[in-house]
Design a protein around this motif. Structure first.
Motif, PDB file in Angstrom:
ATOM      1  N   GLY A  63      53.254  60.669  35.911  1.00  0.00           N
ATOM      2  CA  GLY A  63      52.259  61.626  35.748  1.00  0.00           C
ATOM      3  C   GLY A  63      51.173  62.012  36.588  1.00  0.00           C
ATOM      4  N   ILE A  64      51.096  61.435  37.831  1.00  0.00           N
ATOM      5  CA  ILE A  64      50.329  61.828  38.849  1.00  0.00           C
ATOM      6  C   ILE A  64      51.000  61.953  40.021  1.00  0.00           C
ATOM      7  N   GLY A  65      52.407  62.021  39.908  1.00  0.00           N
ATOM      8  CA  GLY A  65      53.174  62.292  41.079  1.00  0.00           C
ATOM      9  C   GLY A  65      54.068  61.485  41.622  1.00  0.00           C
ATOM     10  N   VAL A  66      53.750  60.104  41.376  1.00  0.00           N
ATOM     11  CA  VAL A  66      54.474  58.926  42.082  1.00  0.00           C
ATOM     12  C   VAL A  66      55.866  58.956  41.493  1.00  0.00           C
ATOM     13  N   THR A  67      56.899  59.197  42.266  1.00  0.00           N
ATOM     14  CA  THR A  67      58.300  59.241  41.852  1.00  0.00           C
ATOM     15  C   THR A  67      58.843  57.765  41.691  1.00  0.00           C
ATOM     16  N   PRO A  68      60.189  57.758  40.949  1.00  0.00           N
ATOM     17  CA  PRO A  68      60.861  56.356  40.959  1.00  0.00           C
ATOM     18  C   PRO A  68      61.078  55.868  42.480  1.00  0.00           C
ATOM     19  N   ASN A  69      61.531  57.098  43.163  1.00  0.00           N
ATOM     20  CA  ASN A  69      61.891  56.886  44.649  1.00  0.00           C
ATOM     21  C   ASN A  69      60.906  56.096  45.542  1.00  0.00           C
ATOM     22  N   ARG A  70      59.647  56.588  45.082  1.00  0.00           N
ATOM     23  CA  ARG A  70      58.420  56.248  45.773  1.00  0.00           C
ATOM     24  C   ARG A  70      57.914  54.976  45.317  1.00  0.00           C
ATOM     25  N   ILE A  71      58.107  54.526  44.066  1.00  0.00           N
ATOM     26  CA  ILE A  71      58.002  53.174  43.684  1.00  0.00           C
ATOM     27  C   ILE A  71      58.842  52.452  44.273  1.00  0.00           C
ATOM     28  N   LYS A  72      60.116  52.664  44.643  1.00  0.00           N
ATOM     29  CA  LYS A  72      61.087  51.866  45.203  1.00  0.00           C
ATOM     30  C   LYS A  72      60.301  51.478  46.650  1.00  0.00           C
ATOM     31  N   VAL A 115      47.373  53.100  39.828  1.00  0.00           N
ATOM     32  CA  VAL A 115      47.515  54.621  39.243  1.00  0.00           C
ATOM     33  C   VAL A 115      46.480  55.442  40.200  1.00  0.00           C
ATOM     34  N   ASP A 116      46.983  55.699  41.462  1.00  0.00           N
ATOM     35  CA  ASP A 116      46.204  56.411  42.448  1.00  0.00           C
ATOM     36  C   ASP A 116      47.024  57.764  42.947  1.00  0.00           C
ATOM     37  N   ALA A 117      46.397  59.067  42.708  1.00  0.00           N
ATOM     38  CA  ALA A 117      47.167  60.107  43.182  1.00  0.00           C
ATOM     39  C   ALA A 117      47.334  60.125  44.734  1.00  0.00           C
ATOM     40  N   ASP A 118      46.764  59.357  45.468  1.00  0.00           N
ATOM     41  CA  ASP A 118      47.137  59.413  46.921  1.00  0.00           C
ATOM     42  C   ASP A 118      48.484  58.816  47.318  1.00  0.00           C
ATOM     43  N   LEU A 119      49.096  58.145  46.191  1.00  0.00           N
ATOM     44  CA  LEU A 119      50.030  57.262  46.819  1.00  0.00           C
ATOM     45  C   LEU A 119      51.224  58.223  46.077  1.00  0.00           C
ATOM     46  N   ALA A 120      51.101  59.480  45.965  1.00  0.00           N
ATOM     47  CA  ALA A 120      52.014  60.405  45.238  1.00  0.00           C
ATOM     48  C   ALA A 120      53.134  60.692  46.632  1.00  0.00           C
ATOM     49  N   PHE A 121      54.200  61.324  46.438  1.00  0.00           N
ATOM     50  CA  PHE A 121      54.781  61.923  47.444  1.00  0.00           C
ATOM     51  C   PHE A 121      54.596  63.453  47.083  1.00  0.00           C
ATOM     52  N   LEU A 122      54.528  63.794  45.911  1.00  0.00           N
ATOM     53  CA  LEU A 122      54.351  65.231  45.639  1.00  0.00           C
ATOM     54  C   LEU A 122      53.190  65.474  44.870  1.00  0.00           C
ATOM     55  N   ASN A 167      52.191  65.387  49.370  1.00  0.00           N
ATOM     56  CA  ASN A 167      50.745  64.844  49.329  1.00  0.00           C
ATOM     57  C   ASN A 167      49.981  64.893  50.954  1.00  0.00           C
ATOM     58  N   ARG A 168      50.975  64.630  51.870  1.00  0.00           N
ATOM     59  CA  ARG A 168      50.400  64.586  53.025  1.00  0.00           C
ATOM     60  C   ARG A 168      49.970  66.001  53.642  1.00  0.00           C
ATOM     61  N   THR A 169      51.039  67.006  53.322  1.00  0.00           N
ATOM     62  CA  THR A 169      50.664  68.372  53.475  1.00  0.00           C
ATOM     63  C   THR A 169      49.406  68.845  53.089  1.00  0.00           C
ATOM     64  N   ALA A 170      48.976  68.653  51.611  1.00  0.00           N
ATOM     65  CA  ALA A 170      48.009  69.114  50.763  1.00  0.00           C
ATOM     66  C   ALA A 170      46.826  68.315  51.563  1.00  0.00           C
TER      67      ALA A 170
END
Length: 279
Positions: A63-72, A115-122, A167-170
């Motif tokens: 919900g905050i943009g952390v994808t399964p690949n990012r969790i991996k 649950v931290d949006a800074d961890l999200a890829f997108l 996220n890094r671009t944003a």
């Protein structure tokens, strides 16, 4: 042909499922076996836990943009382990239902991700797009802004059309915006011709400048907020009608009555909104 990525050395999976006999892998399996036998002897061996709390945590992360690949990447777990909490998996000669139970160590790794949006890829691109537009309104061409961000200028153009971005671009655009928003582009070396072209483009598209967003500090990242900068009264009413119908769920006939518009004017506003989304 692509090669399969093996688990790292020092893991039980590498020893048991891939036959590695290095010291680290053998020691990992030995330590696990010793702990298992000791727990079984003590009557405390409970290797499996309910998978539902883990699934709910993954959904919150998504919900905050952390994808399964990012969790991996964050957990070191195989992707199929993570997606198995969400849906049935279908592999050749191996169909598995969605997980109902999972190993305790797997649950702990996933539940340990905050649950931290800074961890999200997108992340949502709305705020980034508006910051680029606001900088254009004070004279920043996309090419010069891209150079300052360390990006290809074509990538900046792509950002303006995307729903989500890295996220890094944003974060990079936000940092640049905070640095540049209080002065004109010419003070930072942008040519007068280039700055005037950027301003003209911003004016033609009614892009709000930083001074406008300073009045609504929490709105620049809100995709449901429609800036009214440079709008005439009929345009503001039309945007209000679009919001009422598409977001608030008000019937178009009721929206027209509330705003003093004709049904045709509301339909025209909705049609223009659909065209903008499709563009």
């Amino acid at each position: 042909m692509t090669s399969k990525t093996l688990p790292p050395h020092g893991t039980i999976s590498r020893r048991k499922h891939h036959g590695c006999k290095c010291w680290d892998c053998c020691e990992a399996l030995r330590a696990y076996s010793n702990a298992r036998y000791a727990a079984m002897a003590a009557g405390t061996w409970q290797p499996f836990v309910d998978a539902e709390p883990v699934r709910q945590h993954i959904l919150r992360l998504q919900g905050i943009g952390v994808t399964p690949n990012r969790i991996k990447i964050l957990t070191g777990l195989p992707l199929r382990t993570i997606t198995g909490f969400l849906e049935a998996s279908h592999y050749p000669s191996n169909v598995r239902c969605r997980k109902r139970n999972t190993r305790r160590e797997v649950a702990e790794k996933i539940m340990g991700i905050p649950v931290d949006a800074d961890l999200a890829f997108l992340v949502d691109a709305t705020g980034t797009r508006r910051r680029i537009q606001a900088l254009a309104a004070i004279g920043w061409p996309q090419k010069q802004l891209a150079q300052r961000l360390g990006l290809n200028h074509k990538h900046v153009s792509h950002i303006m059309r995307r729903g989500q971005i890295l996220n890094r671009t944003a974060s990079a655009v936000t940092a640049a915006y905070e640095e540049l928003r209080n002065g004109s582009a010419e003070k930072f070396g942008v040519s007068k011709i280039g700055a005037n072209r950027a301003r003209a483009r911003a004016t033609a598209n009614r892009w709000a400048p930083p001074k406008y967003w300073a009045k609504y500090p929490d709105a620049i990242d809100d995709p449901h907020f429609t800036p009214e900068y440079g709008m005439t009264k009929p345009q503001r009413l039309a945007e209000e009608a679009v919001w009422m119908v598409t977001v608030a769920g008000v019937p178009r006939t009721e929206a027209a009555t509330r705003l003093g518009l004709t049904f045709g004017e509301v339909d025209d506003a909705l049609a223009r909104n659909d065209m903008r989304k499709a563009a």
